[in-house]
Design an enzyme around this catalytic site. Structure first.
Site, PDB file in Angstrom:
ATOM      1  N   HIS A 148       0.853  -1.195   0.000  1.00  0.00           N
ATOM      2  CA  HIS A 148       0.000   0.000   0.000  1.00  0.00           C
ATOM      3  C   HIS A 148       0.883   1.236   0.000  1.00  0.00           C
ATOM      4  O   HIS A 148       1.909   1.264   0.681  1.00  0.00           O
ATOM      5  CB  HIS A 148      -0.901  -0.006   1.240  1.00  0.00           C
ATOM      6  CG  HIS A 148      -2.038   0.956   1.141  1.00  0.00           C
ATOM      7  ND1 HIS A 148      -1.860   2.315   1.267  1.00  0.00           N
ATOM      8  CD2 HIS A 148      -3.360   0.775   0.907  1.00  0.00           C
ATOM      9  CE1 HIS A 148      -3.043   2.910   1.123  1.00  0.00           C
ATOM     10  NE2 HIS A 148      -3.965   2.001   0.904  1.00  0.00           N
ATOM     11  N   ARG A 152      -6.345  10.094  -0.328  1.00  0.00           N
ATOM     12  CA  ARG A 152      -6.055  10.530  -1.693  1.00  0.00           C
ATOM     13  C   ARG A 152      -7.332  10.627  -2.511  1.00  0.00           C
ATOM     14  O   ARG A 152      -7.493  11.519  -3.321  1.00  0.00           O
ATOM     15  CB  ARG A 152      -5.052   9.573  -2.352  1.00  0.00           C
ATOM     16  CG  ARG A 152      -3.612   9.876  -1.963  1.00  0.00           C
ATOM     17  CD  ARG A 152      -2.666   8.805  -2.461  1.00  0.00           C
ATOM     18  NE  ARG A 152      -3.012   7.511  -1.877  1.00  0.00           N
ATOM     19  CZ  ARG A 152      -3.189   6.394  -2.568  1.00  0.00           C
ATOM     20  NH1 ARG A 152      -3.006   6.371  -3.857  1.00  0.00           N
ATOM     21  NH2 ARG A 152      -3.518   5.286  -1.942  1.00  0.00           N
TER      22      ARG A 152
END
Ligand code: SF4
Ligand code: FES
Lengths: 346, 245, 298
Positions: free
Chosen positions: A257, A273
């Site tokens: 990740h 994000r």
């Protein structure tokens, strides 16, 4: 010697196992679910960001459907997936969302009227229709064409897990925790259950059943830095491997990740994000658009992770006692948004 | 990284050890020295102790991120999540750990909160009660976004048990459903998918082991790591259910 | 906030067929992250994990239930006894070992190797040395001793029987990665930068038939392009021109385009076209169309 008989044995009491247990029990079988820890403490709870399903209610998800979800999933998999399984999955996902709503997952809902959002570091305004008001909304996540990720603020896995666990209690599924599978009982290419150790008393027990379903999660703890909970040690896969007969698939396919916190490894959800946060380097420079002009910070995880490491290798990382890192900047989202939708990030 | 300054100092952990399965053993405090590192939590320290000093020490962690509710313990007198507790917050470097009261002790710092919470869930029938059939191929039923948010707020309980272990009633009355249980009722009471009435809830918790057991001392809310509005919700429930008497 | 990529998700796992049943052991099912049901291939999208958990719980759970409804447990109790005894003996053996290796050390070393040599960027040299050292650790882990001899609780005992299992999995990961001389999804080889559809459009299968071996048996399962609805192409992100094409990709793409065109002309809807390209089954009403605002069940 203690032998416990049941019709259906589920090993692993996270979301998948509990959901399977509910089907079995509500179909008239006597089902036992075994779990390393109390089931509501499973690693499923850590999936903060959300669940993909093409419900297509919100403005930015309109036009979404199974076909788009299918294409995103196959491209994401880099064509390694089984496309029939991906089809089975995308067609069922909206039903799963709606079923969970009925089971009490308080999905964040669409609010009619205008809202400010952050798109590509610029604020802009979208207007939700009256028709969609009160339906399940979605946010943006990496690697998807439409906004497809349904969520309950920053605790999606938690609310889903609790809903499934509560449903299991309602259906009287026999859930037993602090039990660890040591080996599977099998003969002539058929599985009959498992040898299990009670983690409190240390006693060994045989759980014998018509069918056995393993849903013990991943094997992230093979790694030193991982977002995985301490129980994700691959005990289920190991028991299967040690039968000598059954096979494991694609074990080398391990995902990294992009945004775990340094040094704890605790995850900052993709929602950061998705909602408009961006990655920056030692100079405060936003580097992702240079590498990925189209999807920028929201390309798929494998791509973003590699681009980040590439950038660090170029000497653009921020030195720390725990190695070089980059910054995830969510200041643009505003305090109010963060404290509501990304609360655990604070 | 707030605790740069305290890095490197010697911490002393004093931990209550006891194995109820071993009848001859007495509960004793055992001391361990650990060198503090940057950003050290009680979770990290306990693992170091287990790996290098006492392989036998029992405690529970799962997520190590304040999400799963496994790691409640009494730290210098206060119930806290050990994975969210920084050692730097203890200036004199002395940290005493005890298992949470009110729960069955498994061993050392490990207590059976899971069992307690399961009983609570059974007791308040912690699931959606409805006789409506919903077709999952059709649009979901709309829910007012504010109501959904409000339900979510109360659904954030992680069943860590800190509220229970700091509740005077729960310590005195083993059958008390506890702040977590009352919060759970409040959660379903708001949820439009649940068709239960106030009379139904009164059936479940309309006694001194339920809503009328709370003495409003508020320790629960002070200790809840999810900052749930326990007092407000308990007071609200009480006002509603008093009418059912 | 300071961030750096780290291990997050296991796409691999217990290999099953479409109903979630093991390809080798009848009556053994798997779902969720534990399984390689294989909807994620070499990289999973964010938000597809909990989604898979619940959805596979629904679908595989159903097939699993059907299996249990139609089968009996006709097994000899002696087999059950043997299975328990084997584990009980193993635990006794661990408890009775003379002072030897420190299991926590071995585990730590394994985790370091995986981070350093089987991480985001992989190459043949590192992978080979990872496989070698992991094998050594596996042998050493069988000599790990535990200080406390009690059977209840005992966290160190748990490590002593878990770590060898974890090492086997770690070897499967490192060995599979070493064999796979291409880059696909999250598996990235610095010495083989391209996705190689011509040679590597296949799933790695690992089995461990000999319990005393330190390496698994590896075989491969081909993925047939000619049955795909979406033949291999560029993903739309990542570097371009990094694929070694399989000759079937273009062939199948042409076929797909033709079928689509023809059926569209005949006025077929997207479900009918999909069905013509790649039919699939689902239990219960899961195959039914999903309603959406503005378009109904379309
Ligand atoms: S109400 Fe708060 S303190 Fe009590 S169990 Fe839930 S999260 Fe823990
Ligand atoms: S370990 Fe999960 S809350 Fe502390």
């Amino acid at each position: 010697m203690k032998i416990v008989y049941s019709d259906a044995l589920v090993i692993g009491g996270g979301l998948a196992g509990l959901r399977a247990g509910v089907v079995a029990q509500s179909s008239g079988l006597n089902c036992i679910v075994l779990s390393l820890v109390p089931v509501k403490r499973s690693h499923s709870a850590a999936a903060q960001g959300g669940m993909q399903a093409s419900v297509g209610n919100a403005k930015m998800s309109q036009g979404d459907n199974e076909d788009l979800h299918f294409m995103d999933t196959v491209k994401g998999s880099d064509w390694g997936c089984d496309q029939e399984v991906a089809r089975m999955f995308v067609n069922t996902a909206p039903k799963a969302i709606r079923e969970l709503a009925n089971w009490g997952v308080p999905w964040t809902r669409v609010r009619k009227g205008s809202h400010e959002i952050v798109l590509d570091t610029k604020k802009s305004t979208i207007t939700e229709s009256d028709e969609a008001h009160g339906l399940i909304t979605s946010r943006d996540f990496g690697g998807t064409k439409k906004w497809r990720t349904c969520y309950t603020a920053d605790a999606t896995g938690h609310t889903m897990l609790f809903a499934c666990a509560n449903e299991a209690i309602k259906h009287d599924v026999d859930v037993r925790d602090r039990k660890e599978v040591l080996s599977l009982i099998h003969k002539d290419e058929r599985c009959y259950g498992a040898v299990v150790r009670d983690l409190i008393t240390g006693e060994l027990e045989a759980y014998v059943a018509k069918g056995t379903c393993i849903s013990t999660g991943g094997y992230g703890r093979l790694y030193k830095t991982t977002t995985n909970a301490v129980i994700c040690e691959g005990t289920g896969q190991a028991a299967v491997l040690e039968t000598g007969v059954a096979t494991l698939g694609n074990m080398e396919a391990v995902q990294f990740h992009p945004t775990p916190i340094v040094p704890s490894g605790i995850l900052l959800t993709e929602g950061c994000r998705g909602d408009g946060g961006v990655l920056r380097d030692i100079d405060g420079y936003r580097f992702m658009p240079d590498y990925e002009p189209e999807k920028k910070d929201l390309a798929s995880r494998d791509v973003v992770s590699r681009r980040m490491m590439e950038h660090i290798r170029k000497g653009k990382g921020v030195p720390s006692p725990f190695g070089d890192h980059l910054w995830l900047d969510i200041s643009i989202l505003g305090i109010e948004h963060v404290s509501k939708n990304l609360r655990d990030v604070q | 990284m707030s605790n740069n300054k305290t890095e490197g100092r010697a911490l002393t952990f004093s931990i209550l050890k006891y194995n109820p399965l071993n009848k001859d053993e007495k509960a004793t405090f055992v001391e361990y020295q650990v060198t503090e590192t940057i950003g050290m939590t009680v979770f990290i320290a306990l693992n170091i102790i287990r790996e290098t000093k006492d392989a036998d020490l029992s405690f529970d962690f799962v997520c190590r991120a304040g999400i799963c509710g496994s790691c409640g313990m009494v730290i210098n007198g206060k119930p806290l999540l050990a994975c969210r507790t920084l050692t730097a917050d203890y200036p004199d470097g002395h940290i005493q750990l005890m298992p949470m009261p009110a729960f069955e002790l498994i061993r050392d710092l490990s207590v059976n909160t899971g069992k307690w919470m399961d009983n609570m869930s059974q007791r308040v029938e912690s699931w959606i009660h409805t006789n409506e059939e919903h077709d999952i191929t059709a649009l979901e039923r709309p829910v007012d976004p504010d109501i959904a948010d409000e339900t979510f707020e109360l659904d954030r309980c992680i069943e860590c048990g800190l509220c229970v272990s700091s509740c005077a009633t729960a310590l005195m009355r083993p059958d008390f459903v506890g702040p977590a249980g009352l919060n759970r009722v409040a959660r379903f009471q708001i949820d439009p998918h649940d068709n239960r009435t106030d009379a139904d809830y009164y059936e479940l918790i309309g006694d001194d082991d339920g809503i009328f057991g709370c003495m409003s001392l508020m320790a629960c809310e002070d200790h809840c790591p999810k900052e749930l509005p326990l007092q407000e919700k308990i007071a609200y429930l009480r006002r509603k259910l008093v009418g059912q008497r | 906030m300071p961030v750096r990529p780290a291990q997050h998700y296991s796409m691999g796992g217990i290999r099953t067929n479409k109903t979630g049943e093991s390809q080798k052991l009848k009556g053994l099912f798997s779902c969720g992250e534990a399984a390689c049901w294989d909807m994620h291939g070499f990289n999973r999208l964010g938000g597809n994990s909990v989604s898979e958990a619940v959805v596979s719980g629904m679908i595989v759970g159903r097939y699993f239930t059907d299996y249990c409804l139609s089968h009996d447990t006709n097994i000899d109790t002696s087999i059950i006894h043997d299975a328990i005894t084997k584990q009980a003996d193993y635990i006794d053996e661990i408890l009775n070992r003379p002072e030897g290796e420190d299991i926590f050390e071995i585990k730590k070393r394994m985790q370091e190797i995986m981070d350093e040599k089987v991480g985001i960027f992989r190459n043949g040299d590192d992978l080979q040395s990872a496989v070698d050292e992991l094998q050594e650790l596996l042998t050493r882990s069988k000599k790990a001793s535990v200080k406390s001899k009690i059977k209840s609780g005992n966290p160190e005992l748990e490590e002593a029987y878990r770590v060898p299992k974890m090492l086997k999995l770690a070897i499967c990961v490192a060995h599979g990665a070493n064999q796979r001389t291409e880059s696909r999804g999250a598996h990235y080889r610095e010495d083989y930068l391209k996705r190689d559809d011509a040679n590597w459009l296949k799933r790695t299968l690992t089995a461990w038939p000999d319990e005393n071996a330190t390496l698994p048996e590896v075989s491969y399962e081909e993925i047939d392009i000619m049955t795909m609805e979406l033949p291999p192409a560029f993903r739309g992100y990542g570097a371009k021109g990094m694929t070694i094409e399989h000759e079937d990709s273009a062939k199948r793409q042409k076929e797909v385009d033709e079928i689509k065109k023809r059926l569209e002309k005949e006025g077929k809807d997207r479900f009918e076209i999909q069905d013509a390209l790649m039919p699939y089954d689902l239990p219960l009403n899961y195959k039914d169309k999903n309603e959406r605002i503005g378009v109904g069940h379309e």
